[in-house]
Scaffold this active site. Sequence first.
Site, PDB file in Angstrom:
ATOM      1  N   HIS A 263       0.732  -1.290  -0.057  1.00  0.00           N
ATOM      2  CA  HIS A 263       0.050   0.059  -0.045  1.00  0.00           C
ATOM      3  C   HIS A 263       1.075   1.241   0.259  1.00  0.00           C
ATOM      4  O   HIS A 263       0.773   2.033  -0.722  1.00  0.00           O
ATOM      5  CB  HIS A 263      -0.969   0.012   1.286  1.00  0.00           C
ATOM      6  N   GLU A 264       1.685   1.376   1.019  1.00  0.00           N
ATOM      7  CA  GLU A 264       2.833   2.619   1.039  1.00  0.00           C
ATOM      8  C   GLU A 264       3.731   2.724  -0.350  1.00  0.00           C
ATOM      9  O   GLU A 264       3.722   3.891  -0.609  1.00  0.00           O
ATOM     10  CB  GLU A 264       3.366   2.492   2.522  1.00  0.00           C
TER      11      GLU A 264
END
Length: 498
Positions: A263-264
């Site tokens: 995600h990051e």
Amino acid sequence: MTGRDTWGAFAARMHEQSDLGGVLGLLGWDEQVICPPGGREARALQGATLAAIAHQRLVDPAYGEAIDAADALADLTVEQRAMLREARRQRDKATKLPEAFVRRLAEQRSRTNQAWEHARTTGAFADYRPALEELMRLKVEEADLLRGDGTRYDALLDEFEPGMRLERLQPLLADLRARLVPFAQRILDRPAPDVSVLERGFDPAAQEAFSLRVLRDLGFDFERGRQDRSTHPFTGGTAPTDIRLTTRIWEHWLPACLYASVHECGHGLYEQGHAESLWRSTVSAAPSLGLHESQSRLYENVIGRSLAFWEHYLPVAREHFPGQLDDVDALGMQRAVCRVARTPIRVESDEVTYNLHILLRFELEVDLIEQRVAVADLPEIWNARMAEYLGYAPKDDVEGVMQDVHWSEGYIGYFPTYTLGNLYSAGLLEAMRRDLDVDGLVRAGAFGAILAWLREQVHRHGAVTPGEELMREATGRDLGSDAFMAYLEERYGALYGL
Ligand code: ZN
């Protein structure tokens, strides 16, 4: 002054804002990642002092004059016009809020956040309520100071999703809810998949190594970034050449680290991908949080939870966790990481029910700021809506209305950007599939072509083009829920035999 000097005078101030922002980013990262506990208070004071200096420099009338002078120049590029537009927007916003008000708001945010933390230990909403009531009074005041011809909610939403308006968002999200509630219900009525394969106890060091391998494959540039650990994963850093991702590792839940990292990484790839001509400018940024979130969710969910992803990564995962994943196949992994469940907690929910958690918050915060709902009534309405949308009754307010930090921080208008990110990510998948064999590339681990497509369509533009317009150009569609629902139906229809 020559035109060159005029632009230079503006650019110097813009660069200064960008540099101060970068240093503030570094202080914030430090506070959450490596600062010793004893140093946190000093770091918070240092950050506040620097933020005040940056604010003074931003509202300095000389900056306004430099913007006006540069704006009068002929022959500016599209990028330069966008830099001026953004600089003016930031300045206008900052000058509308008196300094004394900004300080009052910051103090009340801090008090409310402390009350929230305390109330989460006692479980009593009454311990949180008075501080939240005061904060909401200030947010109404802030909205009234900022608003032009829009609603109060518009004024606050604009901070996160510039240009978006409640009158467009409300029908869009109501339509999504009308389609999503029965769809989620059909899935929740089916037998739940077994997820025990994800709970086996995975060596933290091996989890970290696996996540780093995936980030490298996806194209995250470790010459211009790094990954560390923090309690709440986030993407920070100081510049497109220095992007800091964080992840967390839970020994008994394999997806925690992997999907936080992926995600990051989606956020980080975006930040690393701004065109070099935009660096140190007001447009070396995403045009909106929803757009930023579209990149993280595209990597985490659309790609990261696909069957093709596990067809590629299961053999790699077996190397990192010897003997622990031998009895599961790629489809078994996908089923487990795509489990849909009635969970009360937003951050633990799946991509089908996630948006229902958001819609509930969006509807409540609109009513709060438009003063149609009182803070005191929040728990009751929250629980009733949870039952209506998800068929779940929270067992207490910690599991209900007090689960998120956002309102205690005064973030009103932030929640819908998560759902916009999901809607945008599905639109991007649909468009990307017209140009690329996305599943084939993922299955082969050939992520370079996917990143190149995103760089061209989204990343390199920074905030030069407003968010919705950029998405319209990239996807060929207006913002709506069609692409997202089609995506969910394809994936979950297959997984749940609908
Ligand atoms: Zn995110």
